[in-house]
Design a protein around this motif. Structure first.
Motif, PDB file in Angstrom:
ATOM      1  N   GLN A   1       0.861  -1.177   0.000  1.00  0.00           N
ATOM      2  CA  GLN A   1       0.000   0.000   0.000  1.00  0.00           C
ATOM      3  C   GLN A   1       0.896   1.226   0.000  1.00  0.00           C
ATOM      4  OE1 GLN A   1      -3.466   0.104   2.531  1.00  0.00           O
ATOM      5  NE2 GLN A   1      -3.251  -2.080   2.941  1.00  0.00           N
ATOM      6  N   HIS A   2       0.591   2.147  -0.869  1.00  0.00           N
ATOM      7  CA  HIS A   2       1.304   3.419  -0.950  1.00  0.00           C
ATOM      8  C   HIS A   2       2.773   3.252  -1.322  1.00  0.00           C
ATOM      9  CE1 HIS A   2      -2.350   5.068   0.607  1.00  0.00           C
ATOM     10  NE2 HIS A   2      -2.231   4.389   1.727  1.00  0.00           N
ATOM     11  N   LYS A   3       3.102   2.342  -2.232  1.00  0.00           N
ATOM     12  CA  LYS A   3       4.476   2.158  -2.714  1.00  0.00           C
ATOM     13  C   LYS A   3       4.739   3.136  -3.847  1.00  0.00           C
ATOM     14  CE  LYS A   3       8.504   0.501  -3.194  1.00  0.00           C
ATOM     15  NZ  LYS A   3       9.185   1.782  -2.996  1.00  0.00           N
ATOM     16  N   GLY A   4       5.801   3.903  -3.726  1.00  0.00           N
ATOM     17  CA  GLY A   4       6.142   4.885  -4.749  1.00  0.00           C
ATOM     18  C   GLY A   4       6.625   4.231  -6.034  1.00  0.00           C
ATOM     19  N   LEU A   5       6.051   4.648  -7.157  1.00  0.00           N
ATOM     20  CA  LEU A   5       6.471   4.181  -8.478  1.00  0.00           C
ATOM     21  C   LEU A   5       7.000   5.361  -9.285  1.00  0.00           C
ATOM     22  CD1 LEU A   5       3.501   1.828  -9.493  1.00  0.00           C
ATOM     23  CD2 LEU A   5       5.694   1.187  -8.472  1.00  0.00           C
ATOM     24  N   ARG A   6       8.109   5.138  -9.953  1.00  0.00           N
ATOM     25  CA  ARG A   6       8.677   6.142 -10.857  1.00  0.00           C
ATOM     26  C   ARG A   6       8.252   5.762 -12.262  1.00  0.00           C
ATOM     27  NH1 ARG A   6      13.009   7.143 -14.047  1.00  0.00           N
ATOM     28  NH2 ARG A   6      13.991   9.182 -13.881  1.00  0.00           N
ATOM     29  N   LEU A   7       7.474   6.644 -12.896  1.00  0.00           N
ATOM     30  CA  LEU A   7       6.898   6.350 -14.206  1.00  0.00           C
ATOM     31  C   LEU A   7       7.279   7.431 -15.206  1.00  0.00           C
ATOM     32  CD1 LEU A   7       3.258   5.559 -12.971  1.00  0.00           C
ATOM     33  CD2 LEU A   7       5.141   3.943 -13.255  1.00  0.00           C
ATOM     34  N   ALA A   8       7.424   7.038 -16.444  1.00  0.00           N
ATOM     35  CA  ALA A   8       7.710   8.013 -17.493  1.00  0.00           C
ATOM     36  C   ALA A   8       6.577   9.024 -17.572  1.00  0.00           C
ATOM     37  CB  ALA A   8       7.873   7.307 -18.838  1.00  0.00           C
ATOM     38  N   ALA A   9       6.930  10.246 -17.867  1.00  0.00           N
ATOM     39  CA  ALA A   9       5.935  11.317 -17.995  1.00  0.00           C
ATOM     40  C   ALA A   9       5.793  11.704 -19.456  1.00  0.00           C
ATOM     41  CB  ALA A   9       6.356  12.537 -17.181  1.00  0.00           C
ATOM     42  N   GLY A  10       4.685  12.339 -19.753  1.00  0.00           N
ATOM     43  CA  GLY A  10       4.531  12.927 -21.071  1.00  0.00           C
ATOM     44  C   GLY A  10       5.470  14.124 -21.147  1.00  0.00           C
ATOM     45  N   THR A  11       6.149  14.288 -22.241  1.00  0.00           N
ATOM     46  CA  THR A  11       7.084  15.403 -22.348  1.00  0.00           C
ATOM     47  C   THR A  11       6.324  16.697 -22.211  1.00  0.00           C
ATOM     48  OG1 THR A  11       6.877  15.366 -24.733  1.00  0.00           O
ATOM     49  CG2 THR A  11       8.725  14.138 -23.801  1.00  0.00           C
ATOM     50  N   PRO A  12       6.882  17.731 -21.688  1.00  0.00           N
ATOM     51  CA  PRO A  12       8.274  17.925 -21.267  1.00  0.00           C
ATOM     52  C   PRO A  12       8.451  17.774 -19.764  1.00  0.00           C
ATOM     53  CG  PRO A  12       7.218  20.047 -21.389  1.00  0.00           C
ATOM     54  CD  PRO A  12       6.154  19.010 -21.712  1.00  0.00           C
ATOM     55  N   HIS A  13       7.601  17.039 -19.093  1.00  0.00           N
ATOM     56  CA  HIS A  13       7.616  16.948 -17.646  1.00  0.00           C
ATOM     57  C   HIS A  13       8.695  15.996 -17.145  1.00  0.00           C
ATOM     58  CE1 HIS A  13       3.919  19.171 -17.763  1.00  0.00           C
ATOM     59  NE2 HIS A  13       3.324  18.232 -18.466  1.00  0.00           N
ATOM     60  N   PRO A  14       9.116  16.199 -15.877  1.00  0.00           N
ATOM     61  CA  PRO A  14      10.025  15.218 -15.268  1.00  0.00           C
ATOM     62  C   PRO A  14       9.263  13.910 -15.036  1.00  0.00           C
ATOM     63  CG  PRO A  14       9.317  16.821 -13.635  1.00  0.00           C
ATOM     64  CD  PRO A  14       8.772  17.278 -14.965  1.00  0.00           C
ATOM     65  N   PRO A  15       9.974  12.827 -14.714  1.00  0.00           N
ATOM     66  CA  PRO A  15       9.283  11.555 -14.479  1.00  0.00           C
ATOM     67  C   PRO A  15       8.204  11.699 -13.410  1.00  0.00           C
ATOM     68  CG  PRO A  15      11.655  11.236 -14.473  1.00  0.00           C
ATOM     69  CD  PRO A  15      11.412  12.718 -14.519  1.00  0.00           C
ATOM     70  N   ASN A  16       7.093  11.006 -13.616  1.00  0.00           N
ATOM     71  CA  ASN A  16       6.026  10.990 -12.625  1.00  0.00           C
ATOM     72  C   ASN A  16       6.475  10.161 -11.428  1.00  0.00           C
ATOM     73  OD1 ASN A  16       3.887  12.470 -13.978  1.00  0.00           O
ATOM     74  ND2 ASN A  16       3.840  10.764 -15.407  1.00  0.00           N
ATOM     75  N   HIS A  17       6.097  10.596 -10.259  1.00  0.00           N
ATOM     76  CA  HIS A  17       6.338   9.865  -9.017  1.00  0.00           C
ATOM     77  C   HIS A  17       4.962   9.671  -8.396  1.00  0.00           C
ATOM     78  CE1 HIS A  17      10.378  11.122  -9.915  1.00  0.00           C
ATOM     79  NE2 HIS A  17      10.839  10.346  -8.953  1.00  0.00           N
ATOM     80  N   VAL A  18       4.408   8.476  -8.603  1.00  0.00           N
ATOM     81  CA  VAL A  18       3.020   8.189  -8.267  1.00  0.00           C
ATOM     82  C   VAL A  18       2.976   7.144  -7.150  1.00  0.00           C
ATOM     83  CG1 VAL A  18       0.823   7.376  -9.213  1.00  0.00           C
ATOM     84  CG2 VAL A  18       2.375   8.681 -10.653  1.00  0.00           C
ATOM     85  N   ILE A  19       2.005   7.315  -6.266  1.00  0.00           N
ATOM     86  CA  ILE A  19       1.825   6.381  -5.161  1.00  0.00           C
ATOM     87  C   ILE A  19       0.432   5.759  -5.272  1.00  0.00           C
ATOM     88  CG2 ILE A  19       1.828   6.078  -2.660  1.00  0.00           C
ATOM     89  CD1 ILE A  19       3.524   8.654  -2.488  1.00  0.00           C
ATOM     90  N   PRO A  20       0.326   4.595  -5.922  1.00  0.00           N
ATOM     91  CA  PRO A  20      -0.985   3.931  -6.002  1.00  0.00           C
ATOM     92  C   PRO A  20      -1.470   3.544  -4.609  1.00  0.00           C
ATOM     93  CG  PRO A  20       0.604   2.903  -7.491  1.00  0.00           C
ATOM     94  CD  PRO A  20       1.368   3.832  -6.601  1.00  0.00           C
TER      95      PRO A  20
END
Length: 186
Positions: A64-83
């Motif tokens: 629960q609440h594990k941080g995932l580093r995901l590619a972002a749509g340009t020009p943003h930095p990588p997404n850091h999402v916590i499902p």
């Protein structure tokens, strides 16, 4: 947003000192800070986890609440999402020794329960998870009283969606291979 702005935003995000109980995510160039979910939110996560553990054809680990580093749509930095919930086959031992922000390789399914910003879960996170190639995205939508299972990711979207109103079963395909009982979601 240029590359310098993206790098600065990412650095600011990674240096955040988020107060205990809150969670911060970097989503398509925007920093989001969320309060903890209410009791119904926790109940739905728990119901899902219990069924996966007892019914899944493949033994799963859950975070629960594990941080995932995901590619972002340009020009943003990588997404850091916590499902809200992340599942991976137990044999992979994916969470053991994982970095705070791990790559999504090996994740079988992520799940979100809508809360204060439901459109982030319905739209933005769905695109992020599809872009990352996460095979299954389960959305428990409290406002709509329905469960959506998105599968077959292609680019920034899932090409298949299966819906069930709360109270109806929803088939979760392999590697899970069971019908999710949503009666207790009501």
């Amino acid at each position: 947003m240029d590359a310098t702005d993206s790098a600065i935003l990412l650095e600011l995000f990674l240096d955040l000192d988020t107060p205990e109980g809150l969670r911060a995510e970097l989503l398509e160039g925007e920093i989001l800070i969320e309060p903890p979910g209410d009791g119904h939110h926790a109940h739905l996560r728990s119901e899902l986890a219990d069924q996966v553990w007892h019914e899944s054809a493949t033994e799963m680990q859950m975070s629960q609440h594990k941080g995932l580093r995901l590619a972002a749509g340009t020009p943003h930095p990588p997404n850091h999402v916590i499902p809200d919930v992340t599942f991976a086959p137990e044999e992979l031992r994916l969470f053991r020794g994982a970095a705070p922000w791990m790559e999504p390789d090996g994740v079988a399914m992520v799940a979100e329960v809508t809360s204060s910003r439901p459109d982030q879960d319905r739209i933005t996170k769905r695109h992020c998870y599809a872009r990352a190639g996460i095979p299954l995205y389960l959305l428990i939508d409290r406002e709509k009283s329905q469960v959506s299972l998105f599968s077959a990711p292609h680019r920034e979207e899932y090409t298949e969606v299966h819906l069930a109103a709360f109270g109806e079963p929803l088939t979760i395909p392999a590697p899970f291979g069971f019908d999710l009982d949503t009666k207790d979601f009501l």
